[in-house]
Scaffold this motif. Structure first.
Motif, PDB file in Angstrom:
ATOM      1  N   LEU A   1      50.618  40.967  33.500  1.00  0.00           N
ATOM      2  CA  LEU A   1      49.193  41.176  33.719  1.00  0.00           C
ATOM      3  C   LEU A   1      48.904  42.448  34.504  1.00  0.00           C
ATOM      4  N   HIS A   2      49.924  43.005  35.148  1.00  0.00           N
ATOM      5  CA  HIS A   2      49.723  44.229  35.918  1.00  0.00           C
ATOM      6  C   HIS A   2      49.840  45.475  35.053  1.00  0.00           C
ATOM      7  N   SER A   3      50.212  45.310  33.800  1.00  0.00           N
ATOM      8  CA  SER A   3      50.314  46.439  32.882  1.00  0.00           C
ATOM      9  C   SER A   3      49.581  46.081  31.596  1.00  0.00           C
ATOM     10  N   ASN A   4      49.632  46.993  30.659  1.00  0.00           N
ATOM     11  CA  ASN A   4      48.962  46.767  29.387  1.00  0.00           C
ATOM     12  C   ASN A   4      49.736  45.746  28.549  1.00  0.00           C
ATOM     13  N   ILE A   5      49.022  44.735  28.064  1.00  0.00           N
ATOM     14  CA  ILE A   5      49.638  43.722  27.197  1.00  0.00           C
ATOM     15  C   ILE A   5      49.495  44.200  25.762  1.00  0.00           C
ATOM     16  N   ALA A   6      50.610  44.480  25.143  1.00  0.00           N
ATOM     17  CA  ALA A   6      50.593  44.976  23.765  1.00  0.00           C
ATOM     18  C   ALA A   6      50.734  43.806  22.807  1.00  0.00           C
ATOM     19  N   LEU A   7      49.689  43.589  22.014  1.00  0.00           N
ATOM     20  CA  LEU A   7      49.705  42.511  21.032  1.00  0.00           C
ATOM     21  C   LEU A   7      50.221  43.062  19.714  1.00  0.00           C
ATOM     22  N   ASP A   8      51.247  42.421  19.203  1.00  0.00           N
ATOM     23  CA  ASP A   8      51.849  42.871  17.950  1.00  0.00           C
ATOM     24  C   ASP A   8      50.972  42.489  16.769  1.00  0.00           C
ATOM     25  N   TYR A   9      51.008  43.341  15.760  1.00  0.00           N
ATOM     26  CA  TYR A   9      50.302  43.045  14.515  1.00  0.00           C
ATOM     27  C   TYR A   9      50.888  41.768  13.915  1.00  0.00           C
ATOM     28  N   PRO A  10      50.105  40.811  13.398  1.00  0.00           N
ATOM     29  CA  PRO A  10      48.661  40.915  13.110  1.00  0.00           C
ATOM     30  C   PRO A  10      47.771  40.253  14.157  1.00  0.00           C
ATOM     31  N   GLN A  11      48.199  40.143  15.427  1.00  0.00           N
ATOM     32  CA  GLN A  11      47.379  39.512  16.444  1.00  0.00           C
ATOM     33  C   GLN A  11      46.134  40.360  16.711  1.00  0.00           C
ATOM     34  N   ASN A  12      44.969  39.753  16.645  1.00  0.00           N
ATOM     35  CA  ASN A  12      43.725  40.471  16.932  1.00  0.00           C
ATOM     36  C   ASN A  12      42.818  39.672  17.860  1.00  0.00           C
ATOM     37  N   SER A  13      43.424  38.761  18.649  1.00  0.00           N
ATOM     38  CA  SER A  13      42.640  37.978  19.601  1.00  0.00           C
ATOM     39  C   SER A  13      43.525  37.633  20.786  1.00  0.00           C
ATOM     40  N   ILE A  14      42.868  37.250  21.891  1.00  0.00           N
ATOM     41  CA  ILE A  14      43.586  36.878  23.110  1.00  0.00           C
ATOM     42  C   ILE A  14      42.735  35.859  23.849  1.00  0.00           C
ATOM     43  N   LEU A  15      43.375  34.945  24.575  1.00  0.00           N
ATOM     44  CA  LEU A  15      42.662  33.951  25.375  1.00  0.00           C
ATOM     45  C   LEU A  15      43.001  34.174  26.836  1.00  0.00           C
ATOM     46  N   VAL A  16      41.961  34.310  27.649  1.00  0.00           N
ATOM     47  CA  VAL A  16      42.119  34.490  29.088  1.00  0.00           C
ATOM     48  C   VAL A  16      41.465  33.306  29.782  1.00  0.00           C
ATOM     49  N   GLU A  17      42.223  32.646  30.641  1.00  0.00           N
ATOM     50  CA  GLU A  17      41.676  31.538  31.425  1.00  0.00           C
ATOM     51  C   GLU A  17      41.870  31.853  32.901  1.00  0.00           C
ATOM     52  N   VAL A  18      40.775  31.814  33.654  1.00  0.00           N
ATOM     53  CA  VAL A  18      40.806  32.132  35.079  1.00  0.00           C
ATOM     54  C   VAL A  18      40.308  30.930  35.863  1.00  0.00           C
ATOM     55  N   ALA A  19      40.375  31.041  37.175  1.00  0.00           N
ATOM     56  CA  ALA A  19      39.901  29.952  38.031  1.00  0.00           C
ATOM     57  C   ALA A  19      39.371  30.537  39.327  1.00  0.00           C
ATOM     58  N   GLY A  20      38.131  30.209  39.651  1.00  0.00           N
ATOM     59  CA  GLY A  20      37.578  30.587  40.936  1.00  0.00           C
ATOM     60  C   GLY A  20      38.136  29.699  42.027  1.00  0.00           C
ATOM     61  N   LEU A  21      38.269  30.266  43.207  1.00  0.00           N
ATOM     62  CA  LEU A  21      38.883  29.530  44.311  1.00  0.00           C
ATOM     63  C   LEU A  21      38.029  29.692  45.557  1.00  0.00           C
ATOM     64  N   SER A  22      37.522  28.560  46.055  1.00  0.00           N
ATOM     65  CA  SER A  22      36.683  28.563  47.245  1.00  0.00           C
ATOM     66  C   SER A  22      36.725  27.179  47.871  1.00  0.00           C
ATOM     67  N   SER A  23      36.798  27.143  49.184  1.00  0.00           N
ATOM     68  CA  SER A  23      36.818  25.856  49.876  1.00  0.00           C
ATOM     69  C   SER A  23      35.468  25.155  49.831  1.00  0.00           C
ATOM     70  N   ARG A  24      34.397  25.916  49.591  1.00  0.00           N
ATOM     71  CA  ARG A  24      33.056  25.344  49.655  1.00  0.00           C
ATOM     72  C   ARG A  24      32.437  25.126  48.280  1.00  0.00           C
ATOM     73  N   THR A  25      33.194  25.395  47.235  1.00  0.00           N
ATOM     74  CA  THR A  25      32.652  25.271  45.878  1.00  0.00           C
ATOM     75  C   THR A  25      33.612  24.451  45.030  1.00  0.00           C
ATOM     76  N   PHE A  26      33.082  23.424  44.395  1.00  0.00           N
ATOM     77  CA  PHE A  26      33.903  22.625  43.486  1.00  0.00           C
ATOM     78  C   PHE A  26      34.190  23.426  42.220  1.00  0.00           C
ATOM     79  N   PRO A  27      35.313  23.181  41.564  1.00  0.00           N
ATOM     80  CA  PRO A  27      35.661  23.955  40.360  1.00  0.00           C
ATOM     81  C   PRO A  27      34.586  23.941  39.287  1.00  0.00           C
ATOM     82  N   GLU A  28      33.936  22.789  39.098  1.00  0.00           N
ATOM     83  CA  GLU A  28      32.928  22.712  38.044  1.00  0.00           C
ATOM     84  C   GLU A  28      31.651  23.463  38.385  1.00  0.00           C
ATOM     85  N   GLU A  29      31.514  23.905  39.637  1.00  0.00           N
ATOM     86  CA  GLU A  29      30.326  24.661  40.040  1.00  0.00           C
ATOM     87  C   GLU A  29      30.472  26.160  39.793  1.00  0.00           C
TER      88      GLU A  29
END
Length: 971
Positions: free
Chosen positions: A647-675
């Motif tokens: 993730l710290h460099s360029n992710i090279a997707l080989d042909y014929p890949q033309n999509s990518i899925l990114v899943e992140v998560a916010g982190l806070s002691s005062r906020t529930f994940p669903e918020e």
């Protein structure tokens, strides 16, 4: 940050008496919401003989401030001896059965070794994000999911840590170690002194705390108090009183040093060191184990009596298992830690608890339930007081308590206003002054003071000037008033927004433009923008332009503090919105789960750090968080899951890949994940925005992307709409590679097709050639037969006749010897001619070039012959090839003599390059077409002879008429 036991689940653990009280209060309320049923609370692990008398705190009322993490949520043990937080916002728990990582959603456990290596006693993080761990079997450094033992601490119990410019370890055997680092990552520990701290019984003392104080190191022990280490020597800190059995040692932001010590029941175990003097802080704590710090003061965790919070050296409040309805998991507290957002975490023998001191604070303003149904707030212009209008009267706040104002105890209060110094109160039966004198009849919903006059919005009557009882706006749907800087704003129930300048009323915004429905409240900000709390949301009007800021139903009040737009609703509680240039207005809700006692909110008062909200179950103080959340990458997926290092460099997707899925998560002691809300921006190599999305979905999956370079920027927004630092992931979509295999197969197929076509044509050519060769062989055979016939005819008609004639003459004796000799020579000459025709001896005698010149002179009367100088020496053809060249020339010359009527014939012989013989015959006769309709076989014979010697024969017309024959023979 998520806590796996939610507020509703934890409420089930509240004490039965609290449940009964809540049910009774609900039954007496005029408007209420059903509370979840409460079940008996569990008994804490350590039950004291007598609990102290803490500052009373409404347990179930503010239970949302608490949360917990236990073995039920995945911890390896409920005994939490240490807590820390790494720079990425992740919480870490040191237990007596290993290390646990908590990212707000998941618990991940790690082991440090075998046996007591997993019994963690103390834990801290350094500036590099590494976790230092003191265990029963040595000190460890934990980084990148791996734990390494610090050399020199093997099998030594480490009970205290001090990290800074120099790092120290305190052991359970009376020794303090200094940690040194070599070769960048190899850590080792050495004792700072040969002296071992021992008790009066000569047994080693446990080092329970280390603090750097100027040029001296304070060392707390369990048995002999505090030692000072300076200049390589230990000395005892002499103080009066002198705490002996010290469990913890901490220094606050002002440099004051605090001790947690053993103490008898009812006696304080909290001390503050002032110079050389130990000052005991009054609090019935008994044994104090951990000492923790926050922005306001000191936390002290006890062995049996829960928590105490001290501000300015005095007990501010205390918490126990009982008065928090189980929010604090146990009255036995092992560790205390305040995280980056000011949330305090407590490690107990029954799991980890967290407490948010800045969470929404619920307050009851009366013991009468319907008097806690607060409909409106009003702050007097002279700052005298804050007033609250309720379903059962009018109350004022004197800075400490809410006091009811006489004569309004049983009155529903809709509006509060002020005219000069006189307070006005709007009720369903009229407008009154604060002495309960009737000012105007009618159902009064709003009051305002504009240009020195008081005005009231009265249902079914319109807007009335209360000073002269004159109707200035005859519309019974007028519902709200606001005194602006230069006009009185009037909101209606469906007729739009109007204004009054002191003389006339005019419509400012029609209902088809301002689609708010009923305008329930109006306010104005410092920039003179008008804010509308409407039936269908919050709207702002700037320079006559309307913008829909928040979509919600039944918004009762609105306020803008310069950062947030606050909205009180009866459907979703308290809403707030914030504007970002790239995203526009974004909003979130503060409802029951976040600390409101009810989803029904009616009025808002802005405070310096937040807002005060009126609900149908009391009032709530809410302070929004200002610390930005953290953002973690959960996973990045294409045709495989990409590692964090990628993730710290360029992710090279080989042909014929033309999509990518990114899943992140916010982190806070005062906020529930669903918020959490997430903004994703997809940009191309030119930094142009390709796509943008804002939602609660933590996954982003752009598809069908064209080849090129891209970046995805992710930002998380917490409950209070603070934005995290952007997280950027770069990737590339590969172009379709050159189809080498397909191209090679195509080329092979093309070659095969060309070969097939060539084979077809070659087959046809060979067939034609074979037919020509067969015809040539047949012609040659016929020619041979004709030649035989000619020879036979010549021999019969000429030679044989001459011989018979000679025979007859000889028989008669008529020939003299000279005549006989002449006759014989004539016959011999004829025979030589016939032989010469059969096999030209001139080739063997003089060579090819003279033979050709002789042939030309014997065949054509008017002729010219030329040959390249020295060409004879260059000819290396065998005799049979030379013979065929001669025969071809003979056939060409014969055809010219017979058919062209040429006046002159020229022959040229040359060798323009090595191994190439070229013969050219030029005539000035009639034009000749070799592929014409001639019935003779001469041309075919010439080509057949040329084919036999791999020569090329050709004819063309001369530039000035006549014909040119060429024969090229390659050696």
């Amino acid at each position: 940050m998520q806590f796996c036991i939610s507020r509703r689940m934890l409420t089930l653990l509240a004490a039965p008496l609290l449940a009964l009280a809540a049910i009774l209060s609900v039954l007496t309320a005029q408007e209420h919401q059903a509370e979840p049923a409460l079940s008996p609370s569990p008994t804490p692990t350590v039950t004291p003989n007598r609990t102290p008398s803490p500052t009373p705190l409404p347990g179930a009322q503010n239970f949302h401030r608490w949360g917990s993490i236990t073995v039920f949520n995945g911890l390896p043990s409920d005994s939490i001896k240490a807590i820390a937080q790494t720079p990425d916002g992740v919480m870490w728990f040191g237990t007596d059965n290993g290390l646990a990582r908590f990212d707000g959603r998941h618990v991940q456990n790690f082991t440090l070794g075998e046996g007591d290596s997993n019994r963690i006693l103390v834990m801290k993080t350094d500036s590099n994000g590494r976790i230092w761990l003191g265990t029963q079997k040595g000190a460890f450094i934990f980084s990148s999911g791996q734990a390494g033992l610090i050399a020199g601490t093997e099998n030594i119990g480490i009970q205290s840590l001090l990290l800074g410019d120099e790092n120290y370890l305190g052991s359970d055997s009376g020794a303090v170690y200094r940690v040194s680092e070599s070769n960048g990552d190899i850590l080792s520990a050495q004792t700072i002194s040969q002296e071992q701290l021992r008790g009066a019984d000569a047994k080693p003392l446990a080092i329970t705390g280390l603090v750097k104080d100027g040029d001296r190191l304070l060392v707390a022990t369990y048995g002999r108090g505090v030692f000072i280490y300076r200049d390589g020597k230990y000395s005892e800190l002499d103080s009066n009183p002198r705490p002996t059995f010290i469990n913890s040692l901490s220094v606050d932001g002002s440099g004051k040093i605090w001790l947690g010590t053993d103490a008898n029941k009812g006696i304080s175990g909290i001390f503050r060191l002032d110079d050389q003097k130990a000052v005991r802080i009054a609090a019935p704590t008994a044994n104090v184990w951990p000492i923790g710090l926050d922005e306001k003061g000191i936390w002290a965790g006890t062995a049996r009596y829960g928590l105490f919070h001290l501000v300015n050296g005095k007990t501010d409040e205390s918490f126990t298992f009982e008065n928090t309805s189980g929010g604090l998991r146990s009255n036995t507290v092992f560790s205390i830690f305040t995280d980056r957002e000011g949330v305090v975490w407590f490690g107990t023998n029954r799991g980890a608890s967290r407490y948010d001191p800045s969470g929404a604070l619920q307050k009851s303003i009366s013991d009468i339930p319907n008097r806690n149904f607060v409909r409106t707030f009003f702050e007097s212009g002279d700052g005298r007081a804050l007033f609250a209008g309720t379903n059962r009267g009018l109350l004022s706040f004197n800075g400490k308590d809410w006091e009811p104002i006489p004569s309004f105890e049983d009155t529903i209060i809709y509006a509060i206003g002020q005219s000069g110094k006189n307070l006005l109160i709007g009720t369903p039966s009229g407008a009154f002054d604060e002495r309960h004198k009737l000012v105007e009849n009618g159902d009064v919903r709003s009051l305002a003071d504009f240009d020195g006059d008081a005005y009231a919005a009265v249902v079914d009557r319109g807007v009335i000037d209360l000073d002269n009882h004159k109707v200035i706006f005859n519309d019974g749907l007028a519902r709200s008033l606001f005194a602006g800087t230069d006009r009185l704003w009037i909101g209606t129930a469906g007729h739009g927004l109007f204004s009054f300048d002191g003389q006339d009323v005019r419509q400012e915004i029609t209902p088809d433009v301002l689609k708010s429905g009923t305008i329930l409240n109006i306010s104005q900000d410092a920039d003179r923008a008008i804010w509308i709390a409407g039936e269908h949301g919050v709207f702002v009007i700037r320079s006559g332009s309307v913008e829909h800021v928040i979509a919600a139903e039944d918004v009762r009040d609105v306020a803008f503090d310069g950062t947030y737009v606050w909205a009180a609703t009866t459907t979703r509680g308290l809403l707030h919105a914030r504007h970002y240039d790239r995203l526009g207005w974004i909003s979130s809700a503060i409802g029951f789960e976040q600390g409101l006692p009810s989803e029904k909110a009616f009025s808002i008062v802005l405070r310096r750090d937040g807002v005060e909200v009126a609900t149908n179950r009391g009032i709530v103080e809410y302070t929004p968080a200002t610390t930005a959340p953290k953002l973690l990458v959960e996973r990045v997926l294409s045709q495989r899951v990409h590692s964090p290092d990628e993730l710290h460099s360029n992710i090279a997707l080989d042909y014929p890949q033309n999509s990518i899925l990114v899943e992140v998560a916010g982190l806070s002691s005062r906020t529930f994940p669903e918020e959490f809300q997430y903004a994703f921006t997809l940009r191309d190599s030119r930094d142009q925005t390709v796509d943008q999305r804002f939602s609660n979905d933590a996954q982003y999956n752009p598809t069908n992307l064209k080849p090129g370079e891209y970046s995805i920027e992710s930002v998380a927004f917490d409950r209070d709409l603070n934005a995290s630092e952007p997280l950027v992931i770069k990737f590339s979509i590969a172009k379709a590679p050159f189809p080498w295999t397909a191209t090679a197969l195509g080329i092979l197929l093309a070659i095969a097709i060309v070969g097939l076509v060539w084979a077809v044509f070659e087959h046809r050519r060979m067939r034609q050639r074979n037919r020509e060769l067969a015809a040539a062989r047949f012609d040659l055979a016929n020619e041979a037969e004709r030649e035989r016939s000619r020879i036979a005819r010549d021999l019969h008609d000429q030679t044989l006749a001459d011989l018979r004639n000679l025979l007859l003459k000889s028989d008669k004796g008529a020939l003299s010897a000279p005549e006989l000799r002449g006759e014989i020579e004539s016959v011999s000459t004829e025979i030589r001619r016939i032989c010469e025709d059969l096999s030209p001896s001139v080739l063997e005698n003089v060579g090819l070039i003279p033979a050709l010149e002789f042939l030309l002179s014997q065949t054509i009367e008017n002729h010219k012959f030329s040959a390249e100088h020295g060409v004879e020496e260059k000819i290396e053809f065998p005799v049979n090839i030379q013979l065929q060249i001669y025969r071809i020339a003979q056939e060409v010359l014969t055809n010219i003599r017979r058919h062209s009527d040429a006046g002159e014939v020229a022959m040229n012989v040359e060798m323009p390059e090595a191994g190439l013989f070229k013969l050219t015959i030029t005539d000035d006769g009639a034009a000749f077409q070799p592929d014409g309709t001639s019935r003779g076989r001469g041309i075919a014979n010439i080509r057949s002879r040329a084919g036999l010697i791999n020569a090329r024969a050709s004819w063309k017309n001369g530039s000035e008429g006549g014909n040119v024959f060429s024969l090229a023979v390659k050696r």
